[in-house]
Design a protein around this motif. Structure first.
Motif, PDB file in Angstrom:
ATOM      1  N   SER A  20     -11.466 -69.494   1.403  1.00 23.38           N
ATOM      2  CA  SER A  20     -10.649 -70.179   0.394  1.00 23.38           C
ATOM      3  C   SER A  20      -9.866 -71.333   1.013  1.00 23.38           C
ATOM      4  CB  SER A  20      -9.683 -69.187  -0.253  1.00 23.38           C
ATOM      5  OG  SER A  20     -10.389 -68.126  -0.884  1.00 23.38           O
ATOM      6  N   ALA A  21      -9.382 -71.145   2.231  1.00 24.31           N
ATOM      7  CA  ALA A  21      -8.658 -72.223   2.911  1.00 24.31           C
ATOM      8  C   ALA A  21      -9.566 -73.416   3.185  1.00 24.31           C
ATOM      9  CB  ALA A  21      -8.069 -71.694   4.223  1.00 24.31           C
ATOM     10  N   ILE A  22     -10.803 -73.148   3.608  1.00 22.90           N
ATOM     11  CA  ILE A  22     -11.749 -74.236   3.868  1.00 22.90           C
ATOM     12  C   ILE A  22     -12.063 -75.001   2.587  1.00 22.90           C
ATOM     13  CG2 ILE A  22     -14.102 -74.754   4.619  1.00 22.90           C
ATOM     14  CD1 ILE A  22     -13.887 -72.386   6.532  1.00 22.90           C
ATOM     15  N   VAL A  23     -12.260 -74.273   1.492  1.00 25.57           N
ATOM     16  CA  VAL A  23     -12.578 -74.926   0.222  1.00 25.57           C
ATOM     17  C   VAL A  23     -11.395 -75.759  -0.259  1.00 25.57           C
ATOM     18  CG1 VAL A  23     -13.101 -74.513  -2.204  1.00 25.57           C
ATOM     19  CG2 VAL A  23     -14.279 -73.199  -0.434  1.00 25.57           C
ATOM     20  N   LEU A  24     -10.176 -75.220  -0.155  1.00 20.71           N
ATOM     21  CA  LEU A  24      -8.992 -75.947  -0.630  1.00 20.71           C
ATOM     22  C   LEU A  24      -8.737 -77.214   0.185  1.00 20.71           C
ATOM     23  CD1 LEU A  24      -6.514 -73.002  -1.341  1.00 20.71           C
ATOM     24  CD2 LEU A  24      -7.715 -74.424  -3.000  1.00 20.71           C
ATOM     25  N   VAL A  25      -9.076 -77.195   1.459  1.00 23.19           N
ATOM     26  CA  VAL A  25      -8.855 -78.374   2.291  1.00 23.19           C
ATOM     27  C   VAL A  25      -9.953 -79.409   2.082  1.00 23.19           C
ATOM     28  CG1 VAL A  25      -8.738 -79.190   4.676  1.00 23.19           C
ATOM     29  CG2 VAL A  25      -7.528 -77.111   4.012  1.00 23.19           C
ATOM     30  N   CYS A  26     -11.193 -78.963   1.964  1.00 20.47           N
ATOM     31  CA  CYS A  26     -12.319 -79.895   1.865  1.00 20.47           C
ATOM     32  C   CYS A  26     -12.527 -80.448   0.454  1.00 20.47           C
ATOM     33  CB  CYS A  26     -13.605 -79.206   2.329  1.00 20.47           C
ATOM     34  SG  CYS A  26     -13.603 -78.754   4.068  1.00 20.47           S
ATOM     35  N   LEU A  27     -12.083 -79.725  -0.573  1.00 20.71           N
ATOM     36  CA  LEU A  27     -12.334 -80.159  -1.946  1.00 20.71           C
ATOM     37  C   LEU A  27     -11.675 -81.507  -2.279  1.00 20.71           C
ATOM     38  CD1 LEU A  27     -13.704 -79.444  -4.602  1.00 20.71           C
ATOM     39  CD2 LEU A  27     -11.635 -78.204  -5.267  1.00 20.71           C
ATOM     40  N   PRO A  28     -10.389 -81.732  -1.985  1.00 21.90           N
ATOM     41  CA  PRO A  28      -9.819 -83.050  -2.303  1.00 21.90           C
ATOM     42  C   PRO A  28     -10.501 -84.196  -1.564  1.00 21.90           C
ATOM     43  CG  PRO A  28      -8.097 -81.450  -1.857  1.00 21.90           C
ATOM     44  CD  PRO A  28      -9.373 -80.820  -1.447  1.00 21.90           C
ATOM     45  N   VAL A  29     -10.854 -83.971  -0.298  1.00 22.37           N
ATOM     46  CA  VAL A  29     -11.521 -85.014   0.472  1.00 22.37           C
ATOM     47  C   VAL A  29     -12.901 -85.307  -0.107  1.00 22.37           C
ATOM     48  CG1 VAL A  29     -12.341 -85.676   2.763  1.00 22.37           C
ATOM     49  CG2 VAL A  29     -10.241 -84.333   2.527  1.00 22.37           C
ATOM     50  N   GLY A  30     -13.633 -84.254  -0.467  1.00 23.82           N
ATOM     51  CA  GLY A  30     -14.962 -84.450  -1.044  1.00 23.82           C
ATOM     52  C   GLY A  30     -14.914 -85.173  -2.385  1.00 23.82           C
ATOM     53  N   VAL A  31     -13.940 -84.796  -3.236  1.00 27.87           N
ATOM     54  CA  VAL A  31     -13.815 -85.468  -4.542  1.00 27.87           C
ATOM     55  C   VAL A  31     -13.439 -86.935  -4.361  1.00 27.87           C
ATOM     56  CG1 VAL A  31     -12.467 -85.517  -6.670  1.00 27.87           C
ATOM     57  CG2 VAL A  31     -13.275 -83.335  -5.761  1.00 27.87           C
ATOM     58  N   PHE A  32     -12.549 -87.226  -3.410  1.00 25.53           N
ATOM     59  CA  PHE A  32     -12.135 -88.609  -3.166  1.00 25.53           C
ATOM     60  C   PHE A  32     -13.321 -89.448  -2.687  1.00 25.53           C
ATOM     61  CE2 PHE A  32     -10.437 -91.951  -0.450  1.00 25.53           C
ATOM     62  CZ  PHE A  32      -9.499 -92.536  -1.292  1.00 25.53           C
ATOM     63  N   LEU A  33     -14.115 -88.926  -1.746  1.00 20.10           N
ATOM     64  CA  LEU A  33     -15.269 -89.678  -1.255  1.00 20.10           C
ATOM     65  C   LEU A  33     -16.331 -89.837  -2.342  1.00 20.10           C
ATOM     66  CD1 LEU A  33     -15.660 -88.128   2.319  1.00 20.10           C
ATOM     67  CD2 LEU A  33     -14.632 -90.316   1.696  1.00 20.10           C
ATOM     68  N   PHE A  34     -16.522 -88.804  -3.156  1.00 18.12           N
ATOM     69  CA  PHE A  34     -17.515 -88.888  -4.226  1.00 18.12           C
ATOM     70  C   PHE A  34     -17.128 -89.951  -5.256  1.00 18.12           C
ATOM     71  CE2 PHE A  34     -19.010 -87.464  -8.435  1.00 18.12           C
ATOM     72  CZ  PHE A  34     -20.386 -87.511  -8.214  1.00 18.12           C
ATOM     73  N   LEU A  35     -15.875 -89.952  -5.665  1.00 15.50           N
ATOM     74  CA  LEU A  35     -15.430 -90.965  -6.628  1.00 15.50           C
ATOM     75  C   LEU A  35     -15.447 -92.360  -6.021  1.00 15.50           C
ATOM     76  CD1 LEU A  35     -12.468 -89.110  -8.390  1.00 15.50           C
ATOM     77  CD2 LEU A  35     -14.786 -89.498  -9.254  1.00 15.50           C
ATOM     78  N   SER A  36     -15.207 -92.465  -4.729  1.00 18.35           N
ATOM     79  CA  SER A  36     -15.262 -93.780  -4.089  1.00 18.35           C
ATOM     80  C   SER A  36     -16.667 -94.342  -4.082  1.00 18.35           C
ATOM     81  CB  SER A  36     -14.730 -93.672  -2.661  1.00 18.35           C
ATOM     82  OG  SER A  36     -13.384 -93.239  -2.652  1.00 18.35           O
ATOM     83  N   LEU A  37     -17.666 -93.463  -4.013  1.00 22.73           N
ATOM     84  CA  LEU A  37     -19.052 -93.930  -4.037  1.00 22.73           C
ATOM     85  C   LEU A  37     -19.545 -94.177  -5.457  1.00 22.73           C
ATOM     86  CD1 LEU A  37     -20.628 -91.587  -1.323  1.00 22.73           C
ATOM     87  CD2 LEU A  37     -19.988 -93.978  -1.086  1.00 22.73           C
ATOM     88  N   VAL A  38     -19.142 -93.306  -6.383  1.00 25.53           N
ATOM     89  CA  VAL A  38     -19.643 -93.420  -7.751  1.00 25.53           C
ATOM     90  C   VAL A  38     -18.886 -94.492  -8.530  1.00 25.53           C
ATOM     91  CG1 VAL A  38     -19.984 -92.172  -9.915  1.00 25.53           C
ATOM     92  CG2 VAL A  38     -20.406 -91.031  -7.745  1.00 25.53           C
TER      93      VAL A  38
END
Length: 318
Positions: free
Chosen positions: A260-278
């Protein structure tokens, strides 16, 4: 679509596949080997190897003058990386250059190429540092899991009539990594005149293993007072096995929290990079507005603090 263009594209793709297979993956063997075509006694060094050697020597000359290194030899050794610090610095610098180019390409559409390139270039050595820490932690965990079998092998060797130094050498050759590497280091230090108990204690400190510290203390007490070391190691091994069982049980129970800690830390970064590309224009406000930059900086600081907080929350000290 024009059929001629389709056929031409398929033909070019097949030709590229043939070139890849017969010239890159499985090239034909030369009629005369390269060793026979070279003069005897002359070592052939390619241009790339010469450039790499010169770069590594230059980096080594600069890094060797510094008292504290960002990638030290002991840190690389603990991580199980068999490379010189200068060579590792060259690899990290090369990776940073590639990642900077990737960042420039990603930010080309939104006009933030320099920012993304600088960000990726800075994050690369930080990621390398984190990678070394993770490799070191995994290596120490494997060493801790192997301590009980190491103690059992030493007790068996002593019971068979071998000396302590010879038993440690035999265990070093028969054990798996990283125990074999650490015990080989102990054997080499004892051959140079260092006390065996002191060398084992230093190894326990390097690997941060309380169980191995017990082994070092048992050897030190035996050297001072004597006695049946095999029976003492049997009791130490039994205690270590029980501790390892409890440690594995605790690790299994805390696996959900760590995930859960890994998901909570990586989720905001992943969403930010995804929106930056899309949608680059949707995220450009964070780089073009002063309030967006402040919000992004605050978000990064809070994310780092949250990651540290969660890591301490899910880490069970045993």
């Amino acid at each position: 679509m024009n059929p001629g263009i389709l056929v031409a594209g398929i033909s070019i793709a097949l030709l590229a596949g043939l070139v890849l297979v017969f010239l890159v993956i499985a090239p034909p063997a030369p009629r005369v080997s390269a060793e026979r075509r070279r003069a005897p006694g002359v070592d052939h060094v390619s241009m790339l190897s010469r450039i790499t050697q010169r770069t590594t020597a230059a980096v080594d000359g600069v890094v060797s003058k510094q008292s504290r290194r960002f990638f030290g030899p002991e840190e690389l050794e603990l991580a199980g990386i068999r490379s010189e610090p200068s060579a590792f610095v060259v690899m990290v610098a090369s990776a940073a250059s590639v990642m900077a180019l990737v960042g420039v390409l990603l930010g080309f559409a939104s006009g933030t190429s320099l920012l993304w390139g600088f960000l990726f270039a800075v994050l690369t050595p930080i990621g390398a540092k984190v990678m070394l820490s993770m490799r070191t932690a995994r290596r120490r965990d494997r060493f801790a899991d192997q301590v009980d079998s190491t103690v059992q092998l030493m007790a068996g060797g002593l019971r068979a009539g071998h000396g302590l130094s010879r038993t440690v050498g035999a265990v070093a050759s028969d054990s798996a990594s990283p125990t074999s590497e650490e015990l080989s280091r102990v054997v080499n230090e004892t051959r140079l005149g260092r006390n065996l108990a002191d060398s084992l204690a230093v190894t326990a400190q390097r690997m941060r293993s309380d169980d191995f510290e017990w082994l070092a203390q048992a050897v030190a007490v035996n050297q001072e007072t004597g006695g049946n070391l095999a029976e003492v190691l049997d009791q130490v091994g039994k205690t270590i096995r029980q501790r390892n069982e409890i440690r594995r049980h605790v690790k299994a129970l805390s696996a959900e929290g760590r995930l859960s800690a890994i998901v909570l830390v990586c989720l905001p970064v992943g969403v930010f990079l995804f929106l930056s590309l899309v949608q680059p224009t949707y995220m450009s406000v964070f780089f073009t507005s002063i309030f967006g930059m402040i919000a992004l900086g605050v978000a990064v600081i809070l994310l780092i603090l949250g990651a540290i907080w969660v890591s301490f929350a899910v880490k069970v000290k045993f």
